[in-house]
Design a protein around this motif. Structure first.
Motif, PDB file in Angstrom:
ATOM      1  N   ILE A   6       0.802  -1.015   0.031  1.00 34.28           N
ATOM      2  CA  ILE A   6      -0.117   0.139   0.170  1.00 34.28           C
ATOM      3  C   ILE A   6       0.885   1.254  -0.105  1.00 34.28           C
ATOM      4  O   ILE A   6       1.843   1.210   0.630  1.00 34.28           O
ATOM      5  N   THR A   7       0.540   2.114  -0.852  1.00 34.71           N
ATOM      6  CA  THR A   7       1.435   3.313  -0.982  1.00 34.71           C
ATOM      7  C   THR A   7       0.632   4.482  -0.398  1.00 34.71           C
ATOM      8  O   THR A   7      -0.754   4.707  -0.891  1.00 34.71           O
ATOM      9  N   ILE A   8       1.076   5.352   0.463  1.00 35.59           N
ATOM     10  CA  ILE A   8       0.450   6.611   0.642  1.00 35.59           C
ATOM     11  C   ILE A   8       1.334   7.729   0.437  1.00 35.59           C
ATOM     12  O   ILE A   8       2.571   7.735   1.161  1.00 35.59           O
ATOM     13  N   TYR A   9       0.746   8.766  -0.097  1.00 31.40           N
ATOM     14  CA  TYR A   9       1.262  10.089  -0.043  1.00 31.40           C
ATOM     15  C   TYR A   9       0.534  11.164   0.819  1.00 31.40           C
ATOM     16  O   TYR A   9      -0.672  10.821   0.785  1.00 31.40           O
ATOM     17  N   THR A  10       1.254  11.976   1.435  1.00 35.29           N
ATOM     18  CA  THR A  10       0.713  12.895   2.484  1.00 35.29           C
ATOM     19  C   THR A  10       1.302  14.323   2.328  1.00 35.29           C
ATOM     20  O   THR A  10       2.336  14.500   2.079  1.00 35.29           O
ATOM     21  N   ASP A  11       0.187  15.123   2.632  1.00 35.22           N
ATOM     22  CA  ASP A  11       0.918  16.666   2.757  1.00 35.22           C
ATOM     23  C   ASP A  11      -0.079  17.155   3.671  1.00 35.22           C
ATOM     24  O   ASP A  11      -1.234  16.706   3.740  1.00 35.22           O
ATOM     25  N   GLY A  12       0.609  18.230   4.596  1.00 30.25           N
ATOM     26  CA  GLY A  12      -0.251  19.304   5.274  1.00 30.25           C
ATOM     27  C   GLY A  12       0.145  20.566   5.161  1.00 30.25           C
ATOM     28  O   GLY A  12       1.132  20.824   4.333  1.00 30.25           O
ATOM     29  N   SER A  13      -0.798  21.449   5.143  1.00 32.44           N
ATOM     30  CA  SER A  13      -0.502  23.039   4.920  1.00 32.44           C
ATOM     31  C   SER A  13      -1.378  23.686   6.020  1.00 32.44           C
ATOM     32  O   SER A  13      -2.525  23.528   6.686  1.00 32.44           O
ATOM     33  N   SER A  14      -0.878  24.814   6.387  1.00 37.13           N
ATOM     34  CA  SER A  14      -1.377  25.946   7.352  1.00 37.13           C
ATOM     35  C   SER A  14      -0.959  27.327   6.866  1.00 37.13           C
ATOM     36  O   SER A  14      -0.038  27.526   6.525  1.00 37.13           O
ATOM     37  N   ARG A  15      -2.275  28.008   6.863  1.00 39.31           N
ATOM     38  CA  ARG A  15      -2.077  29.512   6.374  1.00 39.31           C
ATOM     39  C   ARG A  15      -1.871  30.065   7.537  1.00 39.31           C
ATOM     40  O   ARG A  15      -2.819  30.630   8.367  1.00 39.31           O
ATOM     41  N   GLY A  16      -0.365  30.537   7.935  1.00 42.07           N
ATOM     42  CA  GLY A  16      -0.074  30.888   9.026  1.00 42.07           C
ATOM     43  C   GLY A  16       0.118  29.738  10.213  1.00 42.07           C
ATOM     44  O   GLY A  16      -0.245  28.543   9.892  1.00 42.07           O
ATOM     45  N   ASN A  17       1.096  29.866  10.956  1.00 41.68           N
ATOM     46  CA  ASN A  17       1.700  28.903  11.760  1.00 41.68           C
ATOM     47  C   ASN A  17       1.731  29.381  13.194  1.00 41.68           C
ATOM     48  O   ASN A  17       2.655  29.621  13.671  1.00 41.68           O
ATOM     49  N   PRO A  18       0.552  29.312  13.761  1.00 41.28           N
ATOM     50  CA  PRO A  18      -0.647  28.651  13.921  1.00 41.28           C
ATOM     51  C   PRO A  18      -1.752  29.267  12.714  1.00 41.28           C
ATOM     52  O   PRO A  18      -1.514  30.556  12.579  1.00 41.28           O
TER      53      PRO A  18
END
Length: 155
Positions: A6-18
């Motif tokens: 099983i292959t999983i690609y992931t990404d996260g994003s934040s508009r400002g941090n936080p």
């Protein structure tokens, strides 16, 4: 795509941090592809990177296949591949390690699986990582954002 993993690609994003954030996840097995995404009203980029992994693992029904997770987050990849998480768990996240709620969740979810993490360069020429980035940013910019209770309660 191969059916022996099983292959999983992931990404996260934040508009400002936080700030408002989101994650994007692609699950691939053979010729099947499933996309996942969700947005949160106030969170951090690292939390969204980790949520993307958790969301993918939560979808899996089979534990007999190896899993390869591709992430552009060195935070996530190094925590697992370099064994940092094991130390954090062993000393109960002493020293102010961030995101213990999500790391514990990941740790419990990951136990029945054989998982290998691979770091990929973000915002480069990997179409799967780029698609996860699109999903994550669209989720962060969306309406009806969820509350990241772990973050807003202090993680």
């Amino acid at each position: 795509m191969t059916t022996n993993q099983i292959t999983i690609y992931t990404d996260g994003s934040s508009r400002g941090n936080p700030g408002p954030g989101g994650y994007g996840t692609l699950l691939m097995w053979g010729d099947k592809v499933k996309e996942l995404s969700q947005g949160f009203r106030k969170t951090t980029n690292n939390r969204m990177e980790l949520w993307a992994v958790i969301a993918g693992l939560e979808q899996l029904k089979r534990t007999d296949l190896p899993i390869v997770i591709y992430s552009d987050s060195q935070y996530v990849v190094n925590a697992i591949e370099k064994g940092w998480l094991n130390g954090w768990i062993a000393n109960n996240f002493k020293g102010g390690k961030k995101n213990p709620d999500l790391w514990r969740k990941y740790y419990e979810l990951s136990r029945p699986f054989r998982i290998r993490f691979v770091w990929v360069k973000g915002h480069a020429d990997n179409p799967y990582n780029n698609r996860c980035d699109e999903l994550a940013t669209r989720a962060a910019d969306g309406r009806d954002l969820l509350v990241d209770y772990g973050y807003e309660a202090g993680g």
